[in-house]
Design a protein around this motif. Structure first.
Motif, PDB file in Angstrom:
ATOM      1  N   PRO A  72       0.820  -1.205   0.000  1.00 62.42           N
ATOM      2  CA  PRO A  72       0.000   0.000   0.000  1.00 62.42           C
ATOM      3  C   PRO A  72       0.857   1.259   0.000  1.00 62.42           C
ATOM      4  CG  PRO A  72      -0.026  -1.057   2.154  1.00 62.42           C
ATOM      5  CD  PRO A  72       0.614  -2.020   1.208  1.00 62.42           C
ATOM      6  N   ASP A  73       0.349   2.302  -0.581  1.00 63.36           N
ATOM      7  CA  ASP A  73       1.066   3.569  -0.650  1.00 63.36           C
ATOM      8  C   ASP A  73       1.066   4.230   0.718  1.00 63.36           C
ATOM      9  OD1 ASP A  73       2.272   5.904  -1.353  1.00 63.36           O
ATOM     10  OD2 ASP A  73       0.568   6.719  -2.463  1.00 63.36           O
ATOM     11  N   LEU A  74       2.246   4.404   1.289  1.00 62.86           N
ATOM     12  CA  LEU A  74       2.362   5.019   2.606  1.00 62.86           C
ATOM     13  C   LEU A  74       2.844   6.459   2.516  1.00 62.86           C
ATOM     14  CD1 LEU A  74       4.060   2.086   4.577  1.00 62.86           C
ATOM     15  CD2 LEU A  74       1.624   2.548   4.274  1.00 62.86           C
ATOM     16  N   ASP A  75       2.854   7.023   1.311  1.00 62.60           N
ATOM     17  CA  ASP A  75       3.401   8.356   1.110  1.00 62.60           C
ATOM     18  C   ASP A  75       2.410   9.477   1.423  1.00 62.60           C
ATOM     19  OD1 ASP A  75       5.994   7.690   0.380  1.00 62.60           O
ATOM     20  OD2 ASP A  75       5.387   7.249  -1.668  1.00 62.60           O
ATOM     21  N   GLY A  76       1.248   9.129   1.922  1.00 63.55           N
ATOM     22  CA  GLY A  76       0.275  10.153   2.281  1.00 63.55           C
ATOM     23  C   GLY A  76       0.640  10.827   3.591  1.00 63.55           C
ATOM     24  N   PRO A  77      -0.332  11.470   4.231  1.00 59.53           N
ATOM     25  CA  PRO A  77      -0.074  12.130   5.509  1.00 59.53           C
ATOM     26  C   PRO A  77       0.456  11.144   6.539  1.00 59.53           C
ATOM     27  CG  PRO A  77      -2.230  12.756   4.640  1.00 59.53           C
ATOM     28  CD  PRO A  77      -1.723  11.632   3.785  1.00 59.53           C
ATOM     29  N   GLY A  78       1.386  11.590   7.356  1.00 60.13           N
ATOM     30  CA  GLY A  78       1.974  10.717   8.361  1.00 60.13           C
ATOM     31  C   GLY A  78       0.941  10.293   9.399  1.00 60.13           C
ATOM     32  N   SER A  79       1.156   9.149   9.997  1.00 61.11           N
ATOM     33  CA  SER A  79       0.243   8.658  11.035  1.00 61.11           C
ATOM     34  C   SER A  79       1.041   7.968  12.126  1.00 61.11           C
ATOM     35  CB  SER A  79      -0.782   7.695  10.438  1.00 61.11           C
ATOM     36  OG  SER A  79      -0.128   6.561   9.876  1.00 61.11           O
ATOM     37  N   ASN A  80       0.580   8.114  13.353  1.00 63.53           N
ATOM     38  CA  ASN A  80       1.254   7.473  14.477  1.00 63.53           C
ATOM     39  C   ASN A  80       0.652   6.095  14.715  1.00 63.53           C
ATOM     40  OD1 ASN A  80       3.263   7.886  16.668  1.00 63.53           O
ATOM     41  ND2 ASN A  80       1.493   7.433  17.956  1.00 63.53           N
ATOM     42  N   ILE A  81       1.505   5.096  14.903  1.00 65.36           N
ATOM     43  CA  ILE A  81       1.036   3.736  15.156  1.00 65.36           C
ATOM     44  C   ILE A  81       0.879   3.504  16.652  1.00 65.36           C
ATOM     45  CG2 ILE A  81       1.634   1.288  14.941  1.00 65.36           C
ATOM     46  CD1 ILE A  81       3.019   1.974  12.298  1.00 65.36           C
ATOM     47  N   GLY A  82       1.908   3.856  17.434  1.00 64.22           N
ATOM     48  CA  GLY A  82       1.812   3.714  18.879  1.00 64.22           C
ATOM     49  C   GLY A  82       3.127   3.331  19.509  1.00 64.22           C
ATOM     50  N   VAL A  83       3.096   3.181  20.840  1.00 63.70           N
ATOM     51  CA  VAL A  83       4.294   2.897  21.623  1.00 63.70           C
ATOM     52  C   VAL A  83       4.356   1.422  21.987  1.00 63.70           C
ATOM     53  CG1 VAL A  83       5.536   3.399  23.764  1.00 63.70           C
ATOM     54  CG2 VAL A  83       4.328   5.239  22.571  1.00 63.70           C
ATOM     55  N   LEU A  84       5.505   0.815  21.729  1.00 61.49           N
ATOM     56  CA  LEU A  84       5.771  -0.554  22.149  1.00 61.49           C
ATOM     57  C   LEU A  84       6.603  -0.506  23.426  1.00 61.49           C
ATOM     58  CD1 LEU A  84       6.826  -2.652  19.012  1.00 61.49           C
ATOM     59  CD2 LEU A  84       4.815  -2.988  20.438  1.00 61.49           C
ATOM     60  N   PRO A  85       6.115  -1.059  24.537  1.00 62.36           N
ATOM     61  CA  PRO A  85       6.926  -1.104  25.755  1.00 62.36           C
ATOM     62  C   PRO A  85       8.234  -1.857  25.495  1.00 62.36           C
ATOM     63  CG  PRO A  85       4.652  -1.715  26.216  1.00 62.36           C
ATOM     64  CD  PRO A  85       4.798  -1.660  24.723  1.00 62.36           C
ATOM     65  N   ARG A  86       9.248  -1.539  26.285  1.00 63.98           N
ATOM     66  CA  ARG A  86      10.564  -2.164  26.090  1.00 63.98           C
ATOM     67  C   ARG A  86      10.477  -3.686  26.104  1.00 63.98           C
ATOM     68  NH1 ARG A  86      15.970  -1.020  26.639  1.00 63.98           N
ATOM     69  NH2 ARG A  86      15.554   1.179  27.104  1.00 63.98           N
ATOM     70  N   ALA A  87       9.763  -4.243  27.078  1.00 63.02           N
ATOM     71  CA  ALA A  87       9.668  -5.707  27.183  1.00 63.02           C
ATOM     72  C   ALA A  87       8.979  -6.304  25.954  1.00 63.02           C
ATOM     73  CB  ALA A  87       8.910  -6.091  28.453  1.00 63.02           C
ATOM     74  N   THR A  88       7.958  -5.620  25.453  1.00 66.02           N
ATOM     75  CA  THR A  88       7.242  -6.109  24.266  1.00 66.02           C
ATOM     76  C   THR A  88       8.120  -6.026  23.029  1.00 66.02           C
ATOM     77  OG1 THR A  88       5.170  -5.312  25.239  1.00 66.02           O
ATOM     78  CG2 THR A  88       5.148  -5.855  22.893  1.00 66.02           C
ATOM     79  N   ALA A  89       8.870  -4.916  22.903  1.00 73.07           N
ATOM     80  CA  ALA A  89       9.771  -4.768  21.759  1.00 73.07           C
ATOM     81  C   ALA A  89      10.859  -5.831  21.783  1.00 73.07           C
ATOM     82  CB  ALA A  89      10.390  -3.374  21.773  1.00 73.07           C
ATOM     83  N   THR A  90      11.367  -6.151  22.970  1.00 76.85           N
ATOM     84  CA  THR A  90      12.395  -7.196  23.109  1.00 76.85           C
ATOM     85  C   THR A  90      11.826  -8.560  22.727  1.00 76.85           C
ATOM     86  OG1 THR A  90      13.445  -5.931  24.885  1.00 76.85           O
ATOM     87  CG2 THR A  90      14.030  -8.255  24.704  1.00 76.85           C
ATOM     88  N   ARG A  91      10.591  -8.803  23.137  1.00 81.12           N
ATOM     89  CA  ARG A  91       9.933 -10.064  22.768  1.00 81.12           C
ATOM     90  C   ARG A  91       9.757 -10.163  21.262  1.00 81.12           C
ATOM     91  NH1 ARG A  91       3.620 -11.049  23.811  1.00 81.12           N
ATOM     92  NH2 ARG A  91       3.395 -13.126  22.897  1.00 81.12           N
ATOM     93  N   LEU A  92       9.379  -9.057  20.649  1.00 79.27           N
ATOM     94  CA  LEU A  92       9.207  -9.022  19.193  1.00 79.27           C
ATOM     95  C   LEU A  92      10.530  -9.305  18.485  1.00 79.27           C
ATOM     96  CD1 LEU A  92       7.459  -8.457  16.721  1.00 79.27           C
ATOM     97  CD2 LEU A  92       7.889  -6.020  17.049  1.00 79.27           C
ATOM     98  N   LEU A  93      11.611  -8.774  19.031  1.00 74.85           N
ATOM     99  CA  LEU A  93      12.937  -9.018  18.442  1.00 74.85           C
ATOM    100  C   LEU A  93      13.287 -10.501  18.454  1.00 74.85           C
ATOM    101  CD1 LEU A  93      15.336  -6.164  19.666  1.00 74.85           C
ATOM    102  CD2 LEU A  93      14.695  -6.733  17.315  1.00 74.85           C
ATOM    103  N   ARG A  94      12.925 -11.175  19.534  1.00 74.09           N
ATOM    104  CA  ARG A  94      13.231 -12.611  19.621  1.00 74.09           C
ATOM    105  C   ARG A  94      12.482 -13.400  18.553  1.00 74.09           C
ATOM    106  NH1 ARG A  94      13.056 -11.799  25.432  1.00 74.09           N
ATOM    107  NH2 ARG A  94      10.895 -12.525  25.457  1.00 74.09           N
ATOM    108  N   VAL A  95      11.314 -12.916  18.171  1.00 74.00           N
ATOM    109  CA  VAL A  95      10.501 -13.621  17.174  1.00 74.00           C
ATOM    110  C   VAL A  95      11.027 -13.386  15.758  1.00 74.00           C
ATOM    111  CG1 VAL A  95       8.203 -13.770  16.128  1.00 74.00           C
ATOM    112  CG2 VAL A  95       8.436 -13.612  18.613  1.00 74.00           C
ATOM    113  N   ILE A  96      11.367 -12.127  15.442  1.00 72.68           N
ATOM    114  CA  ILE A  96      11.751 -11.821  14.061  1.00 72.68           C
ATOM    115  C   ILE A  96      13.256 -11.882  13.841  1.00 72.68           C
ATOM    116  CG2 ILE A  96       9.749 -10.327  13.788  1.00 72.68           C
ATOM    117  CD1 ILE A  96      11.628  -7.929  14.023  1.00 72.68           C
ATOM    118  N   GLY A  97      14.056 -11.869  14.913  1.00 69.20           N
ATOM    119  CA  GLY A  97      15.511 -11.845  14.761  1.00 69.20           C
ATOM    120  C   GLY A  97      16.101 -13.212  14.500  1.00 69.20           C
ATOM    121  N   GLY A  98      17.441 -13.250  14.480  1.00 67.10           N
ATOM    122  CA  GLY A  98      18.143 -14.508  14.278  1.00 67.10           C
ATOM    123  C   GLY A  98      18.244 -14.895  12.821  1.00 67.10           C
ATOM    124  N   PRO A  99      18.877 -16.032  12.546  1.00 60.25           N
ATOM    125  CA  PRO A  99      19.046 -16.493  11.155  1.00 60.25           C
ATOM    126  C   PRO A  99      17.708 -16.835  10.516  1.00 60.25           C
ATOM    127  CG  PRO A  99      19.701 -18.205  12.710  1.00 60.25           C
ATOM    128  CD  PRO A  99      19.475 -16.968  13.522  1.00 60.25           C
TER     129      PRO A  99
END
Length: 236
Positions: A72-99
């Motif tokens: 989808p074209d994201l070049d329109g007006p900017g939009s805020n998605i939201g805040v990810l808490p540190r613990a949640t962001a770290t958990r997300l990294l474990r899921v998408i990171g690595g080989p």
């Protein structure tokens, strides 16, 4: 409002890792204890700040999905998605990171209300965004870059400044620093992916201009003063 787009897995993991370097850890300021996600000028922007440092990383979604569909074209007006808490962001990294190990090199992000879902065809993770107002980092950066330059000395906390080395995307990336006055933050840009701020420290000896620093090399250094306790021992 819901939006879905694909983005490179490695780029997303790297951007989150960099932003977390600048995120706060004080529980009294929950809006800073995490990273903020937003769309600015067609790019996913991830920001962290602890009041003393600010780091903003941007990455562009892939133009075409794995099945040939157009993102989808994201070049329109900017939009805020939201805040990810540190613990949640770290958990997300474990899921998408690595080989990759056969996993897709891209992941699909879906933002809907206070939920963010990350999926790669095999794994699907939905996390809750924090309902906290994040600082207007774009406004802060633009305001600093508009200030006229009137500077002789600028004090820096070396431990805080060292974090900016982790913002390099690749080996050899250099940083460009803009300073306005001794009491205002420095604006730091690295490559085409990162911009941030660093608050100054108060310079104890006012009036000691940079031109006086030649004394460091031309004057005889003073001998360290021994404490009274050590001096009394030496007298015995």
């Amino acid at each position: 409002m819901s939006i879905t787009f694909e983005i490179n897995r490695g780029d997303l993991a790297k951007a989150i890792t960099i932003a977390l370097k600048f995120a706060g850890k004080e529980r009294e300021l929950p809006m800073l204890c995490g990273i903020n996600l937003s769309i600015i000028k067609g790019q996913l922007t991830i920001t962290g700040t602890d009041r003393f440092r600010l780091g903003l990383v941007r990455i562009r979604p892939i133009p075409e999905t794995a099945d040939g569909a157009t993102n989808p074209d994201l070049d329109g007006p900017g939009s805020n998605i939201g805040v990810l808490p540190r613990a949640t962001a770290t958990r997300l990294l474990r899921v998408i990171g690595g080989p990759l190990d056969g996993r897709s090199p891209n992941v699909e992000l879906t933002s809907s209300g206070r939920e963010l879902t990350v999926a790669d065809g095999e794994t699907r993770l939905t996390v809750t965004l924090v309902d906290e107002k994040f600082p207007d980092v774009v406004g802060i950066l633009l305001d600093e870059m508009e200030r006229p330059i009137d500077l002789d000395l600028w004090g820096v906390n070396t431990a805080l400044f060292a974090a900016f080395k982790d913002a390099a995307w690749r080996k050899g990336d250099h940083a460009t620093v803009r300073l306005s006055t001794a009491s205002r933050p420095a604006v730091v840009r690295i490559g085409d992916h990162f911009i941030g701020c660093l608050m100054p420290v108060q310079i104890a000896k006012r009036g000691s201009t940079a031109s006086d620093w030649k004394e460091f090399l031309t004057s005889e250094p003073e001998r360290p003063t021994r404490t009274t306790k050590r001096a009394s021992r030496a007298a015995k």
